[in-house]
Write an enzyme that holds these catalytic residues in place. Sequence first.
Site, PDB file in Angstrom:
ATOM      1  CB  CYS A   1      63.401 -26.885   5.480  1.00 14.31           C
ATOM      2  SG  CYS A   1      61.719 -26.707   6.621  1.00 14.31           S
TER       3      CYS A   1
ATOM      4  CB  CYS B   1      58.306 -24.023   4.086  1.00 15.36           C
ATOM      5  SG  CYS B   1      59.032 -25.300   5.287  1.00 15.36           S
TER       6      CYS B   1
END
Lengths: 277, 223
Positions: free
Chosen positions: A268, A237
């Site tokens: 996230c 990511c």
Amino acid sequence: MTYNFAFLDEDTKRMLRRALLKAVAIPGYQVPFGSREMPLPYGWGTGGIQVTAALLGPDDVLKVIDQGADDTTNAVNIRRFFSRVAGVATTEHTADATLIQTRHRIPETSLREDQILVFQVPEPEPLRTLEPREAETRTLHALADYGLMHVKLYEDIAQYGHIATSYDYPVLVDGRFLTSPSPIPKFDNPKLDRSPALMLFGAGREKRLYAIPPYTRVESLAFDDHPFEIQRWEHQCELCGSGESYLDEVVVDDRGTRMFVCSDTDFCSGRRVEAQA
Amino acid sequence: MMLAAFANPVFDSQRTFRELLQAMARPAVPRPLPVLPPSPAPIASAAMAIVLTLCDATTSVWLQQPEDEAVRHVRFHAGLKLVEQPQDADFALITDPVSMPPLEAFARGDMRYPDRSASLIIQAAAISSSPCVQGEVGKGPLALASTQDSATPPQPSPASRGGSKFAGPGIRDTETVAIDGLPGDFWQQRTALAAQLPLGIDLFFVAGQQVLALPRTTRLLEG
């Protein structure tokens, strides 16, 4: 204009509740129910919304995600709908929620026994693309005759060299009913197996409910020489650096530049806050 | 004078339902019901809470002991359809388990629609959970049984005092619970039904404030 608590009338909630109890009692079996018209179109989560409305109480904390994200149109609207018609608290944090309605993902954060996950399901019948007749698929389930699905997966292997089904990957629940996990990526299938949280599935247009109780065996179909595998990425990511979450590929400019980011926005942002601290 | 039902129908039935759902999802674990409405004899309050939560004009209910006041009460508050025959019932209220009809008398669904099956609400004498194995050994008849030769099984059914072990979907490993006041051959009857899965009957047991569910998939483990 005022509504009954959580929009649905009490008769409808009782009907849904009876169906949900049977769904839990027969893991993976699709219980027919009298799906109501909801103030949003089929395909936008009418099944999930009806299940949530039947469950919801004033003390619940609701989280709604769409493809893992809390801030997409569908998620925002459903969250807003329930805070308006039920006055319940809402959250974007997986850990704070008692009830999570989801479209197409299971949160990365592990769920607990005191949480319930409600899936929005477009097509509850895993055999539908292979056999269009409802009477026939009912019979196949009655006989536990799932050869059609094995042939389909085999044809994938014959054609592509591997099982190409990457989402809505069929599972066998408690060794008995072939079940659609809803269009979650197969990356999420292992989270269905022996989950501590109860998982309920609602298909509004198709008028079916089903359930996977906690700590229930959920097997993704496979072959001995082609075992079940989940997606892997070469990337991490770009926002939080996670190497083990499900990644979305996003085009960021006109020249085709791409970036990979977590599809679970709460996971996230939680990692980014942690990294900064 | 007629007794009242839930003081707050919307929220009382919602809270009761959430406990029933968790009970069904985590079988063989007793949970306290949050609201106990008034109920006429022979119906227990906890059983009445389940009836008020789940039954209405679209459900058929069989009362084992259809006494006048009980009939009037459930008809008035839930508007439900009462049926004469156990096999016609969506829900059956068993107020005197010892004299209940055999489990075979109730609907088990059909192969295409196993959900068209009965749910039984059984008023047990007592429910007591997880007596630990050590306690069992120190405690009378069953303790003897466990030390005896396994070829000569003892008379009392395994689910009498001391508790029996259950496994199945919703149970992580096993759960041990004792349910008292059932017919002697109740567990044999239920085990016999397991051969017909996914057809079957789903059970709610109530005692005092407690409710415990045994869906058709929960297996009674031997020994």
